[in-house]
Design an enzyme around this catalytic site. Sequence first.
Site, PDB file in Angstrom:
ATOM      1  N   HIS A  34      -5.148   2.867  -8.197  1.00 27.05           N
ATOM      2  CA  HIS A  34      -3.941   3.573  -7.753  1.00 27.05           C
ATOM      3  C   HIS A  34      -2.997   2.629  -7.021  1.00 27.05           C
ATOM      4  O   HIS A  34      -3.419   1.757  -6.259  1.00 27.05           O
ATOM      5  CB  HIS A  34      -4.272   4.819  -6.936  1.00 27.05           C
ATOM      6  CG  HIS A  34      -4.916   4.597  -5.597  1.00 27.05           C
ATOM      7  ND1 HIS A  34      -4.195   4.344  -4.458  1.00 27.05           N
ATOM      8  CD2 HIS A  34      -6.220   4.618  -5.214  1.00 27.05           C
ATOM      9  CE1 HIS A  34      -5.009   4.225  -3.437  1.00 27.05           C
ATOM     10  NE2 HIS A  34      -6.246   4.373  -3.858  1.00 27.05           N
ATOM     11  N   GLU A  52      -2.474   9.036  -5.255  1.00 26.15           N
ATOM     12  CA  GLU A  52      -3.907   9.260  -5.034  1.00 26.15           C
ATOM     13  C   GLU A  52      -4.183   9.673  -3.596  1.00 26.15           C
ATOM     14  O   GLU A  52      -4.974  10.583  -3.340  1.00 26.15           O
ATOM     15  CB  GLU A  52      -4.690   7.986  -5.390  1.00 26.15           C
ATOM     16  CG  GLU A  52      -6.211   8.162  -5.420  1.00 26.15           C
ATOM     17  CD  GLU A  52      -6.889   7.983  -4.073  1.00 26.15           C
ATOM     18  OE1 GLU A  52      -8.066   8.360  -3.938  1.00 26.15           O
ATOM     19  OE2 GLU A  52      -6.246   7.459  -3.133  1.00 26.15           O
ATOM     20  N   GLU A  53      -3.513   9.010  -2.650  1.00 28.42           N
ATOM     21  CA  GLU A  53      -3.810   9.255  -1.241  1.00 28.42           C
ATOM     22  C   GLU A  53      -3.431  10.664  -0.788  1.00 28.42           C
ATOM     23  O   GLU A  53      -4.025  11.190   0.150  1.00 28.42           O
ATOM     24  CB  GLU A  53      -3.085   8.224  -0.362  1.00 28.42           C
ATOM     25  CG  GLU A  53      -3.497   6.778  -0.601  1.00 28.42           C
ATOM     26  CD  GLU A  53      -4.942   6.476  -0.202  1.00 28.42           C
ATOM     27  OE1 GLU A  53      -5.655   7.399   0.208  1.00 28.42           O
ATOM     28  OE2 GLU A  53      -5.352   5.308  -0.308  1.00 28.42           O
ATOM     29  N   ASP A  77     -11.690   1.623  -7.026  1.00 30.16           N
ATOM     30  CA  ASP A  77     -11.036   2.164  -5.825  1.00 30.16           C
ATOM     31  C   ASP A  77     -11.998   2.189  -4.640  1.00 30.16           C
ATOM     32  O   ASP A  77     -11.911   3.052  -3.778  1.00 30.16           O
ATOM     33  CB  ASP A  77     -10.487   3.566  -6.099  1.00 30.16           C
ATOM     34  CG  ASP A  77      -9.654   4.087  -4.931  1.00 30.16           C
ATOM     35  OD1 ASP A  77      -9.151   3.264  -4.143  1.00 30.16           O
ATOM     36  OD2 ASP A  77      -9.516   5.317  -4.782  1.00 30.16           O
ATOM     37  N   ASP A  82      -7.079  -1.042  -0.506  1.00 35.25           N
ATOM     38  CA  ASP A  82      -7.041   0.343  -0.993  1.00 35.25           C
ATOM     39  C   ASP A  82      -5.619   0.707  -1.404  1.00 35.25           C
ATOM     40  O   ASP A  82      -4.848   1.220  -0.602  1.00 35.25           O
ATOM     41  CB  ASP A  82      -7.530   1.290   0.100  1.00 35.25           C
ATOM     42  CG  ASP A  82      -7.590   2.734  -0.344  1.00 35.25           C
ATOM     43  OD1 ASP A  82      -7.638   2.984  -1.572  1.00 35.25           O
ATOM     44  OD2 ASP A  82      -7.591   3.630   0.518  1.00 35.25           O
ATOM     45  N   HIS A  84      -7.681   2.736   5.202  1.00 36.65           N
ATOM     46  CA  HIS A  84      -6.621   3.585   5.753  1.00 36.65           C
ATOM     47  C   HIS A  84      -6.172   3.140   7.148  1.00 36.65           C
ATOM     48  O   HIS A  84      -5.788   3.983   7.974  1.00 36.65           O
ATOM     49  CB  HIS A  84      -7.073   5.053   5.816  1.00 36.65           C
ATOM     50  CG  HIS A  84      -7.272   5.682   4.489  1.00 36.65           C
ATOM     51  ND1 HIS A  84      -7.662   7.006   4.345  1.00 36.65           N
ATOM     52  CD2 HIS A  84      -7.155   5.200   3.233  1.00 36.65           C
ATOM     53  CE1 HIS A  84      -7.773   7.295   3.057  1.00 36.65           C
ATOM     54  NE2 HIS A  84      -7.463   6.208   2.364  1.00 36.65           N
TER      55      HIS A  84
END
Length: 381
Positions: free
Chosen positions: A200, A246-247, A274, A212, A344
Amino acid sequence: MLDESRRHNLENVRFENVTIPHWVRGRESATLLQPRPQNLSMLGLGYSVGTPAEGIIAEAIVVKDFDELKQVGDKVKGKIVVYDEKYISYPETVKYRGYGASEASKYGAVAALIASITPYSLNTPHTGMQSYKESVKPIPVACITVADSHMLRRMQNRGQKLVIKLYMEAQSLGTKVSRNTMVDIRGSTYPEKKVIVGGHIDSWDVGQGAMDDGGGAIMSWNSLVILKALGLRPRRTLEAILFTGEEMGIIGAISYANRHKQEMNNIIYAMESDMGTFTPQGLAVTGTNETNCIVKEILSLLKSINTTEIQSPQEGPDIEYIVVNGVPGASLLNDNAKYFNYHHSAADTMDVEDPATLDLCTALWATSSYIIADLSVDMPR
């Protein structure tokens, strides 16, 4: 990416528009006022509402889990609930980030602060998506550092009163148009059939999203760049997809699956990375025993880079919407024990990525996807 793809002579360079939520973080802060002043590092969670313009000043109560929240439920009204949950694993612990605000709101909390979902922290809060249950009032919610949640628990255990000021400008502003990006190497014999590789392309607004999922996205795209430069064209089409959204809820992948549902029978295999691009070990797979045996044989060709391990099931969140249709698939298996240290957070920068290791991951990805696309028979379902 579209321009770079054309520059590298990739084929059928295109995008598909995807409508995504437009959530804005804005300015935010959390400050401990009592028993002593201290700034609390924090990150608001996706889809959170903001505080009033003057912020929220309220007494805080610390709980270790949902069970303790239930036990002290009659003391929660008008307070900020702080979750000092124990990290067990990401799948098991992420429920506090996902639904902590809703659970606290049930008992009349005015806001929620959640220990970041990570096994290790150097004063780094970690953000992520959360959802409000329909039956509760949305309240502001953010993650704080693990160290600060522990500190607040110790203060409460000593009988000290906790007062926190929370300020968040977070708001949802309708929708925006983003896009999935796709590129191909057209198959020489069965161009209508395809093997998908992907990651992603979106990331959270903190850090750089290098791990990520910049590593997984560029690894998939670069696999086609390398194969094209080598003049290798498999029997079936190789398609790299850079998923958006995606997030915020795997939105791009769902859009792709819905738009291409009539093509599922022609998708021979799907691969996604991922979960980091640390030292590669092999593939995590979902498929029949026969399919997985074929993958095992393919990986045996990669003994020189030590990527022969096979596990089950695959863990790619985006391709899951393809795999559920019976398409076999795989995700990158790598030594990612430190993945959630950076996940994140502002620590997810280019320094996380090691170029030599990323090259090994790409070698595994390009080789295995090419062989699968070039097999004399389709992968069994």
